[in-house]
Design a protein around this motif. Structure first.
Motif, mmCIF file in Angstrom:
data_model
loop_
_atom_site.group_PDB
_atom_site.id
_atom_site.type_symbol
_atom_site.label_atom_id
_atom_site.label_comp_id
_atom_site.label_asym_id
_atom_site.label_seq_id
_atom_site.Cartn_x
_atom_site.Cartn_y
_atom_site.Cartn_z
ATOM 1 N N GLN A 21 15.005 3.932 46.138
ATOM 2 C CA GLN A 21 14.521 3.380 47.404
ATOM 3 C C GLN A 21 15.610 2.554 48.083
ATOM 4 N N GLN A 22 16.332 1.740 47.298
ATOM 5 C CA GLN A 22 17.404 0.927 47.857
ATOM 6 C C GLN A 22 18.522 1.795 48.413
ATOM 7 N N HIS A 23 18.809 2.897 47.704
ATOM 8 C CA HIS A 23 19.870 3.804 48.142
ATOM 9 C C HIS A 23 19.474 4.493 49.452
ATOM 10 N N VAL A 24 18.209 4.940 49.516
ATOM 11 C CA VAL A 24 17.727 5.610 50.724
ATOM 12 C C VAL A 24 17.726 4.645 51.891
ATOM 13 N N PHE A 25 17.292 3.386 51.642
ATOM 14 C CA PHE A 25 17.262 2.386 52.709
ATOM 15 C C PHE A 25 18.666 2.116 53.236
ATOM 16 N N ALA A 26 19.614 2.014 52.293
ATOM 17 C CA ALA A 26 20.997 1.755 52.701
ATOM 18 C C ALA A 26 21.540 2.900 53.541
ATOM 19 N N GLN A 27 21.134 4.126 53.200
ATOM 20 C CA GLN A 27 21.599 5.286 53.954
ATOM 21 C C GLN A 27 20.952 5.334 55.335
ATOM 22 N N ASP A 28 19.653 4.952 55.413
ATOM 23 C CA ASP A 28 18.907 5.051 56.657
ATOM 24 C C ASP A 28 19.214 3.899 57.617
ATOM 25 N N ALA A 29 19.590 2.743 57.082
ATOM 26 C CA ALA A 29 19.836 1.580 57.934
ATOM 27 C C ALA A 29 21.033 1.856 58.830
ATOM 28 N N PRO A 30 20.852 1.757 60.144
ATOM 29 C CA PRO A 30 21.960 2.064 61.057
ATOM 30 C C PRO A 30 23.023 0.983 61.052
ATOM 31 N N ASP A 31 24.251 1.375 61.261
ATOM 32 C CA ASP A 31 25.354 0.439 61.442
ATOM 33 C C ASP A 31 25.460 0.164 62.938
ATOM 34 N N TYR A 32 25.062 -1.016 63.340
ATOM 35 C CA TYR A 32 25.021 -1.357 64.765
ATOM 36 C C TYR A 32 26.397 -1.274 65.418
ATOM 37 N N THR A 33 27.453 -1.488 64.646
ATOM 38 C CA THR A 33 28.803 -1.447 65.223
ATOM 39 C C THR A 33 29.215 -0.031 65.599
ATOM 40 N N LYS A 34 28.467 0.958 65.102
ATOM 41 C CA LYS A 34 28.807 2.357 65.380
ATOM 42 C C LYS A 34 27.802 3.038 66.313
ATOM 43 N N VAL A 35 26.506 2.752 66.120
ATOM 44 C CA VAL A 35 25.496 3.506 66.876
ATOM 45 C C VAL A 35 24.890 2.726 68.039
ATOM 46 N N TYR A 36 25.037 1.419 68.038
ATOM 47 C CA TYR A 36 24.363 0.615 69.065
ATOM 48 C C TYR A 36 25.329 -0.030 70.061
ATOM 49 N N HIS A 37 26.191 -0.893 69.592
ATOM 50 C CA HIS A 37 27.034 -1.674 70.505
ATOM 51 C C HIS A 37 28.006 -0.833 71.347
ATOM 52 N N PRO A 38 28.602 0.240 70.814
ATOM 53 C CA PRO A 38 29.448 1.072 71.692
ATOM 54 C C PRO A 38 28.665 1.690 72.854
ATOM 55 N N VAL A 39 27.389 2.013 72.618
ATOM 56 C CA VAL A 39 26.564 2.578 73.691
ATOM 57 C C VAL A 39 26.190 1.484 74.694
ATOM 58 N N ILE A 40 25.917 0.291 74.199
ATOM 59 C CA ILE A 40 25.651 -0.853 75.084
ATOM 60 C C ILE A 40 26.874 -1.123 75.963
ATOM 61 N N ASN A 41 28.044 -0.981 75.395
ATOM 62 C CA ASN A 41 29.268 -1.158 76.181
ATOM 63 C C ASN A 41 29.315 -0.179 77.350
ATOM 64 N N GLN A 42 28.952 1.074 77.096
ATOM 65 C CA GLN A 42 28.943 2.066 78.165
ATOM 66 C C GLN A 42 27.912 1.697 79.241
ATOM 67 N N ALA A 43 26.758 1.199 78.818
ATOM 68 C CA ALA A 43 25.743 0.769 79.785
ATOM 69 C C ALA A 43 26.289 -0.343 80.671
ATOM 70 N N GLU A 44 26.987 -1.299 80.075
ATOM 71 C CA GLU A 44 27.519 -2.429 80.836
ATOM 72 C C GLU A 44 28.638 -1.994 81.779
ATOM 73 N N LEU A 45 29.431 -1.021 81.364
ATOM 74 C CA LEU A 45 30.474 -0.500 82.254
ATOM 75 C C LEU A 45 29.852 0.227 83.451
ATOM 76 N N HIS A 46 28.723 0.878 83.235
ATOM 77 C CA HIS A 46 28.010 1.513 84.354
ATOM 78 C C HIS A 46 27.481 0.441 85.313
ATOM 79 N N ILE A 47 27.080 -0.694 84.784
ATOM 80 C CA ILE A 47 26.646 -1.799 85.646
ATOM 81 C C ILE A 47 27.802 -2.278 86.519
#
Length: 352
Positions: A21-47
């Motif tokens: 369960q711990q291994h699966v959770f670690a695999q499923d937990a997203p890395d925000y530095t890769k999947v979230y913040h770079p996309v937020i950066n693109q949103a802010e550049l569009h602003i």
């Protein structure tokens, strides 16, 4: 001692299940530095380019990629939707902000929402606020928040006393070390104090007060290095990368992550006619190699390159509807004379 084979097998299976369960959770937990913040950066550049439709699409993509987006991003998404006259989406994100702990009073004071406050949609939103606020107050850890605020109170007590650091230096250092140990223990035992756990204290606070504990632990005084703690926290979505860059720069005593991207010189002894006294935003002169190293460090946090960060900060000056800058984005140097200002300006250059 006789060991029951069946009970032994059950124990082994239970242990393997927990590990799986711990291994699966670690695999499923997203890395925000890769999947979230770079996309937020693109949103802010569009602003920055006033392309609010693309900005909103980028925000929606980022929000869908993680279990808990950041309140600041909900705010900018709400303003983007408002710019597109999409009231449904605007109020959807305003609801998200309330769930995070942002107060109705704070939202009412944001002039960008003035046009909404005379509408029936806003009146409906305001009527529902108390119920949603109660739900928020039931869920956030009030005791943990109070304990963290106490760290700040301890930090300030002897500093504010007569004589301050000069008289109570040793006591203050002991408090700083005790606060650090306490914070680390709480993170281990109670979880990292993120937006969901301790709330937002009614506003879109950039950095809760307890982070003074981290800022005190500087490299020059051989303090505790919070780098690994903060890197793990930003990857797990417990803190945004911009404040992490600032905290790490504070600890290092240098602008290693470029958190302060512009400088201003306040010359108290200069005349209004002096050219240097009228200079506005300035940048520190750095080599291309140093900028490359700074950008590499920023990328590890999920941050944009320096040049894109500069664009956002400047846009925030001309269009304050959005939250694209930070208190630490621009540093102000106070100097007493024209001569002192000229020496400082040798290391700075005007914006091109």
């Amino acid at each position: 001692m006789h060991l029951n084979p069946l009970r032994f097998c059950i124990s082994i299976l239970a242990l393997l299940l927990v590990c799986l369960q711990q291994h699966v959770f670690a695999q499923d937990a997203p890395d925000y530095t890769k999947v979230y913040h770079p996309v937020i950066n693109q949103a802010e550049l569009h602003i920055v380019t006033s392309d609010y439709k693309e900005a909103l699409q980028a925000y929606e993509q980022a929000f869908a990629s993680v279990p808990s987006p950041f309140a600041r991003d909900y705010y900018n998404a709400a303003v983007s939707a408002l710019a597109l006259r999409d009231r449904k989406q605007t109020f959807n994100y305003l609801e998200k902000l309330v769930q995070k702990g942002v107060s109705l009073d704070y939202l009412q004071r944001q002039t960008v929402f003035d046009s909404l406050q005379t509408t029936r949609h806003w009146r409906k939103f305001a009527r529902k606020y108390k119920k949603r606020r109660r739900k928020y107050e039931e869920n956030f850890n009030r005791e943990y928040r109070a304990d963290l605020d106490e760290l700040y109170a301890r930090d300030q007590y002897f500093r504010q006393a007569e004589g301050g650091l000069r008289v109570y230096r040793d006591t203050i250092r002991q408090i700083e070390n005790a606060n650090t140990l306490q914070l680390l223990n709480w993170i281990e035992e109670r979880g990292y104090p993120n937006e969901n756990i301790i709330g937002l204290a009614d506003t879109l606070e950039q950095l809760p007060r307890f982070y003074i504990t981290v800022q005190r632990q500087t490299a020059t005084r051989k303090g505790y290095d919070f780098t690994e703690v903060l890197l793990k926290a930003v990857q797990q979505g417990n803190i945004a990368p911009q404040p992490v860059a600032y905290l790490l720069d504070q600890q290092a005593g240098r602008n290693r992550y470029g958190s302060s991207v512009y400088m201003r010189v306040d010359c108290t002894g200069c005349k209004d006619t002096d050219e240097l006294a009228t200079k506005d935003y300035l940048v520190k002169k750095i080599t291309p190699k140093e900028q490359e190293r700074i950008n590499a460090r920023r990328q590890k946090l999920g941050l944009e390159p320096l040049e894109e960060y500069k664009r956002k900060v400047l846009h925030n000056v001309t269009d304050p509807r959005f939250k694209l800058g930070y208190n630490w984005s621009v540093s102000t140097y106070v100097v007493p004379s024209k001569e002192a200002a000229e020496i400082l300006l040798e290391r700075l250059s005007a914006i091109e």
